[in-house]
Scaffold this motif. Structure first.
Motif, PDB file in Angstrom:
ATOM      1  N   GLY A 113       0.672  -1.186   0.040  1.00 57.79           N
ATOM      2  CA  GLY A 113       0.015  -0.117   0.098  1.00 57.79           C
ATOM      3  C   GLY A 113       0.707   1.317   0.063  1.00 57.79           C
ATOM      4  N   LYS A 114       2.246   1.157  -0.102  1.00 56.35           N
ATOM      5  CA  LYS A 114       2.995   2.331   0.114  1.00 56.35           C
ATOM      6  C   LYS A 114       2.572   3.448  -1.022  1.00 56.35           C
ATOM      7  N   SER A 116       0.215   3.629  -3.317  1.00 63.63           N
ATOM      8  CA  SER A 116      -1.192   4.167  -3.184  1.00 63.63           C
ATOM      9  C   SER A 116      -1.519   5.361  -2.106  1.00 63.63           C
ATOM     10  N   THR A 117      -0.697   5.137  -0.903  1.00 60.80           N
ATOM     11  CA  THR A 117      -1.003   5.606   0.149  1.00 60.80           C
ATOM     12  C   THR A 117       0.109   7.096  -0.107  1.00 60.80           C
ATOM     13  N   GLU A 161       8.231   8.082  -0.210  1.00 55.96           N
ATOM     14  CA  GLU A 161       7.985   6.812  -0.177  1.00 55.96           C
ATOM     15  C   GLU A 161       9.284   6.011  -0.019  1.00 55.96           C
ATOM     16  N   LEU A 185       2.697   1.401   7.356  1.00 59.15           N
ATOM     17  CA  LEU A 185       1.347   1.126   7.169  1.00 59.15           C
ATOM     18  C   LEU A 185       0.974  -0.243   7.777  1.00 59.15           C
ATOM     19  N   ASN A 221       0.146   2.224  12.548  1.00 53.21           N
ATOM     20  CA  ASN A 221      -1.255   1.389  12.388  1.00 53.21           C
ATOM     21  C   ASN A 221      -1.497   0.563  13.710  1.00 53.21           C
ATOM     22  N   TYR A 284      -7.949   0.026   1.016  1.00 54.77           N
ATOM     23  CA  TYR A 284      -7.869   1.391   0.696  1.00 54.77           C
ATOM     24  C   TYR A 284      -8.337   2.076   1.763  1.00 54.77           C
ATOM     25  N   ASN A 287      -5.133   2.708   3.966  1.00 56.76           N
ATOM     26  CA  ASN A 287      -4.337   3.469   3.293  1.00 56.76           C
ATOM     27  C   ASN A 287      -4.648   4.917   3.469  1.00 56.76           C
ATOM     28  N   GLY A 290      -4.110   6.207   7.093  1.00 54.48           N
ATOM     29  CA  GLY A 290      -2.845   6.353   7.144  1.00 54.48           C
ATOM     30  C   GLY A 290      -2.412   7.942   6.716  1.00 54.48           C
ATOM     31  N   ALA A 291      -3.075   8.211   5.563  1.00 54.99           N
ATOM     32  CA  ALA A 291      -2.851   9.363   4.866  1.00 54.99           C
ATOM     33  C   ALA A 291      -3.468  10.500   5.808  1.00 54.99           C
TER      34      ALA A 291
END
Length: 464
Positions: A113-114, A116-117, A161, A185, A221, A284, A287, A290-291
């Motif tokens: 998920g890196k 996308s996040t 990232e 994440l 997380n 997602y 993600n 996290g964002a």
């Protein structure tokens, strides 16, 4: 890049000037491809598997670069000669970042998920300050410093990232761009073949949290015990996210719509609002949380965060991209990469979409790489999950993925519901002959398994 004199660069990278004016200034792009070189820039001559960057120093010089980083002098070309050009690239990025005191570096890592996040974070914060973030998953010892070198005096945020294949990788990358906000994440099984165990992966991922600068924020997380435990490895402020009731930024009332898009109630302190994402798959949500927590850490209001999440859209290719073909077949291209967690999430999204449409579903799956001794077991479990989720058809591609087919067969798949083929052309033959109007097809594999080419072929054609 900010303006830096060649003599300053030479000092930072421990290099020797060769045929270059010490006071000449680099203020253009830093590149590793001579075709993108331009006036005022710097070319880094990296050795490659097929070509040697030193063969193109002359081309870069003709394009107008101020200087090239090389491991040997090149006749007629201004050079800074170093022992290791890749390391020198990192040293140069470290110098540039050190001269940008107004820059907030946001570092993030995780087993999945890196990218996308990273895209989500950039979309959330970009309206509030000039933001640099990498294209795609440009997150290694080369891509990371090249991204950092895009920063200038007007850049407010760098979203960095960071990937890791070995212990120490994140210490190295964080040393180039010391993070004010560090996000982990998850700790999954991606690269477990390199690290040996999930505990070793957690130890490596936590290097980012140990690198958060004094006064910074660690974002963890709360739903992943190995990540939550990283709070003990930092003196920074800790913010948590997840579905856990204790999380600082959390989601409740999670559900998927008929297109597999998740919605949830975003909760930050006393604030709550329903958020509908444009992304496909329940994974997602983590993600997005996290964002959101990163955005909260850098000062966005809960209202701004919620608005940003609703507006955010997929950016990077081959990550749950949906294509509706003219003949009525739907292709879900998620073949950029794969691990057990992301594959499970993608399969659940496939089923949700198929159920809402009353459509026949296909899972076209390739090998998940770098799983080490757990590979057979993990692939087998995916095959069994396909059956339990009642996916209509399973097509397994490649010898390394064969345990998916075997697992499905042992779980109770029968007839031609599950099929195995060794090669992509054979998979295309099966699909071309058997797809029909209304079918929904998920294509998922690790990047090196190359099922992305299969997905792209399917997208470009109708039923034969």
């Amino acid at each position: 890049m900010i303006s830096v004199r060649c003599e300053e660069i030479a000092a930072a990278v421990h290099g020797e000037l060769a045929g270059v004016d010490p006071t000449a200034v680099v203020d253009g792009a830093v590149v590793i491809d001579s075709r993108t070189a331009g006036p005022g820039g710097l070319f880094v001559a990296l050795p490659g598997e097929r070509v040697d960057g030193h063969d193109y120093v002359g081309t870069a010089t003709e394009a107008g670069v101020t200087v090239s980083l090389t491991t040997r002098p090149i006749d007629g070309c201004p050079c800074i000669v170093v022992g290791d050009a890749q390391k020198a690239l990192g040293d140069l990025a470290r110098l540039v970042i050190s001269r940008l005191p107004g820059l907030t570096v946001i570092g993030l890592t995780g087993s999945s998920g890196k990218t996308s996040t990273k895209d989500l974070i950039a979309q959330l914060i970009r309206p509030y300050g000039e933001t640099v973030s990498p294209e795609g998953s440009f997150n290694n010892e080369i891509g990371h410093p090249l991204t950092a070198l895009q920063c200038t005096e007007s850049t407010r945020f760098l979203v960095a990232e960071m990937g890791a294949r070995h212990a120490g990788d994140l210490f190295y990358l964080s040393g180039i761009t010391p993070p004010k906000v560090g996000l982990v994440l998850n700790v999954g099984t991606s690269h477990i073949g390199e690290f040996g165990s999930q505990d070793n992966i957690a130890q490596a991922k936590g290097e980012l949290i140990e690198s958060v600068v004094p006064g910074g924020t660690a974002v963890l997380n709360a739903d992943d015990p190995r990540v939550a435990a990283m709070a003990s490895r930092t003196s920074a402020k800790v913010l948590t996210f997840g579905e856990a009731g204790s999380a600082d930024v959390r989601a409740t009332d999670l559900k998927l719509d008929g297109e597999g898009r998740p919605s949830f109630t975003l909760r930050i302190g006393d604030f709550s609002r329903e958020v509908q994402l444009k992304f496909i798959g329940e994974h997602y949500v983590s993600n997005a949380l996290g964002a959101a927590t990163v955005a909260h850490a850098v000062g966005l209001t809960p209202e701004q965060i919620a608005d940003g999440l609703v507006a955010a859209a997929p950016v990077s290719a081959a990550r749950m991209e949906i294509f509706e073909r003219a003949d009525g077949v739907t292709i879900i291209n998620d073949a950029f990469n794969a691990n057990p967690d992301s594959t499970r999430a993608a399969l659940k999204a496939l089923v949700a979409i198929g159920r809402s449409r009353g459509a026949r579903t296909w899972a076209v799956l390739g090998e998940m790489l770098e799983l080490g001794d757990t590979s057979t077991e993990e692939h087998d479990s995916i095959g069994r999950l396909v059956v339990r989720l009642d996916v209509n058809r399973l097509l397994v591609v490649g010898e390394g993925a064969k345990p998916i087919h075997l697992g499905a067969s042992l779980e109770g798949s029968w007839g031609n519901e599950s099929a195995y083929v060794p090669t992509i052309p054979e998979a295309l033959d099966v699909l071309r002959s058997e797809l029909r109007k209304g079918d929904v097809v998920l294509v998922k594999s690790s990047k090196a398994s190359k099922l992305r080419s299969l997905a792209e072929a399917l997208i470009g054609e109708g039923v034969q």
